[in-house]
Design a protein around this motif. Structure first.
Motif, short mmCIF file in Angstrom:
data_model
loop_
_atom_site.label_atom_id
_atom_site.label_comp_id
_atom_site.label_asym_id
_atom_site.label_seq_id
_atom_site.Cartn_x
_atom_site.Cartn_y
_atom_site.Cartn_z
N CYS A 94 -21.50 29.23 1.98
CA CYS A 94 -22.70 29.91 1.46
C CYS A 94 -22.31 31.06 0.54
CB CYS A 94 -23.56 30.43 2.60
SG CYS A 94 -24.46 29.14 3.46
N ARG A 95 -21.33 31.86 0.96
CA ARG A 95 -20.85 32.98 0.14
C ARG A 95 -20.33 32.47 -1.20
NH1 ARG A 95 -15.29 34.76 1.97
NH2 ARG A 95 -14.96 32.75 0.95
N ASP A 96 -19.51 31.42 -1.14
CA ASP A 96 -18.92 30.89 -2.37
C ASP A 96 -19.99 30.31 -3.30
OD1 ASP A 96 -16.53 31.63 -1.24
OD2 ASP A 96 -15.89 29.57 -0.76
N ALA A 97 -20.99 29.64 -2.73
CA ALA A 97 -22.08 29.09 -3.55
C ALA A 97 -22.88 30.21 -4.21
CB ALA A 97 -23.00 28.22 -2.69
N LEU A 98 -23.12 31.29 -3.48
CA LEU A 98 -23.82 32.44 -4.04
C LEU A 98 -23.02 33.06 -5.18
CD1 LEU A 98 -26.12 34.52 -4.04
CD2 LEU A 98 -24.83 35.77 -2.26
N ALA A 99 -21.72 33.24 -4.96
CA ALA A 99 -20.87 33.83 -6.00
C ALA A 99 -20.85 32.94 -7.24
CB ALA A 99 -19.45 34.02 -5.47
N SER A 102 -23.13 30.85 -8.23
CA SER A 102 -24.44 30.93 -8.87
C SER A 102 -24.59 32.23 -9.66
CB SER A 102 -25.54 30.82 -7.81
OG SER A 102 -26.80 30.94 -8.41
N LEU A 103 -24.13 33.35 -9.08
CA LEU A 103 -24.21 34.64 -9.77
C LEU A 103 -23.35 34.64 -11.04
CD1 LEU A 103 -24.09 37.11 -6.75
CD2 LEU A 103 -26.03 36.69 -8.28
N TYR A 104 -22.12 34.14 -10.93
CA TYR A 104 -21.25 34.08 -12.11
C TYR A 104 -21.83 33.16 -13.17
CZ TYR A 104 -17.34 36.82 -10.34
OH TYR A 104 -16.54 37.84 -9.90
N ASP A 144 -24.40 32.46 -18.40
CA ASP A 144 -25.49 31.95 -19.23
C ASP A 144 -26.22 33.09 -19.93
OD1 ASP A 144 -24.84 29.39 -18.40
OD2 ASP A 144 -26.51 29.24 -16.97
N TRP A 145 -26.44 34.19 -19.22
CA TRP A 145 -27.14 35.34 -19.79
C TRP A 145 -26.32 35.95 -20.93
CZ3 TRP A 145 -26.06 40.58 -20.16
CH2 TRP A 145 -27.12 41.38 -20.61
N ILE A 146 -25.02 36.13 -20.70
CA ILE A 146 -24.16 36.72 -21.74
C ILE A 146 -24.16 35.85 -22.99
CG2 ILE A 146 -21.75 37.22 -22.35
CD1 ILE A 146 -21.40 38.18 -19.41
N VAL A 147 -23.99 34.53 -22.80
CA VAL A 147 -23.98 33.62 -23.96
C VAL A 147 -25.32 33.67 -24.68
CG1 VAL A 147 -23.87 31.19 -24.65
CG2 VAL A 147 -22.18 32.11 -23.06
N SER A 148 -26.43 33.68 -23.94
CA SER A 148 -27.74 33.72 -24.60
C SER A 148 -27.93 35.02 -25.38
CB SER A 148 -28.87 33.53 -23.59
OG SER A 148 -29.03 34.67 -22.78
N ARG A 149 -27.47 36.15 -24.83
CA ARG A 149 -27.58 37.43 -25.53
C ARG A 149 -26.73 37.44 -26.80
NH1 ARG A 149 -31.81 39.64 -25.12
NH2 ARG A 149 -30.88 41.54 -25.89
N PHE A 194 -20.45 27.98 -16.89
CA PHE A 194 -19.38 28.84 -16.42
C PHE A 194 -18.29 27.99 -15.76
CE2 PHE A 194 -17.50 31.41 -12.96
CZ PHE A 194 -16.86 32.35 -13.73
N GLU A 195 -18.70 26.97 -15.01
CA GLU A 195 -17.74 26.09 -14.36
C GLU A 195 -16.84 25.41 -15.40
OE1 GLU A 195 -17.65 22.63 -10.95
OE2 GLU A 195 -19.50 22.94 -12.05
N GLN A 196 -17.42 24.97 -16.51
CA GLN A 196 -16.62 24.32 -17.56
C GLN A 196 -15.67 25.31 -18.20
OE1 GLN A 196 -16.66 20.96 -18.14
NE2 GLN A 196 -14.82 21.44 -19.28
#
Length: 134
Positions: free
Chosen positions: A29-34, A36-38, A43-48, A80-82
């Motif tokens: 769960c911790r890893d999935a949350l991390a 998702s946050l990353y 995505d936000w940084i690239v869009s900005r 981010f995964e890619q």
């Protein structure tokens, strides 16, 4: 947050069941949350950045791209995964390049061997940019 990472809620038509997760499930769960946050941050940084690069013209051709050494991946939208996969591939390629070209050529020079220097594309600057502290 602590409860969300250590408990699972199962909702049925007649009741809500709360199950405690074991250590491994909590880590998942911790890893999935991390991840998702990353991913969301990426995505936000690239869009900005894309908004800043936008000239107002449709299809300006400006975009951010970081490819692996062979450039096999060509996606409409990268994640981010890619980026992590491509970064890991590039680090491996840097090791290979260093040992095959750089160190061998230095050895040839040291031993005075007559040879033709092999030119190669070195993406170390790209790796350095990703590894640099913000």
């Amino acid at each position: 947050l602590g409860a969300a990472l250590t408990r699972k809620r199962i909702i049925t038509p007649s009741e809500v069941i709360t199950k405690l997760l074991n250590m491994e499930e909590s880590k998942d769960c911790r890893d999935a949350l991390a991840k998702s946050l990353y991913s969301s941050t990426f995505d936000w940084i690239v869009s900005r950045i894309n908004i800043k690069l936008d000239t107002g013209k449709k299809g300006s051709g400006l975009f951010i791209a970081i490819l692996d050494i062979y450039g096999f991946e060509q996606f409409t939208r990268n994640s981010f995964e890619q980026l992590c996969i491509n970064y890991a591939n590039e680090r491996l390629q840097q090791q290979f390049t260093r040992h095959l070209f750089t160190l061998e050529q230095q050895e040839y020079e040291a031993e005075g061997i007559d040879w033709t220097k092999v030119e190669f594309i070195d993406n170390q600057e790209c790796v350095d940019a990703i590894e640099a502290m913000p």
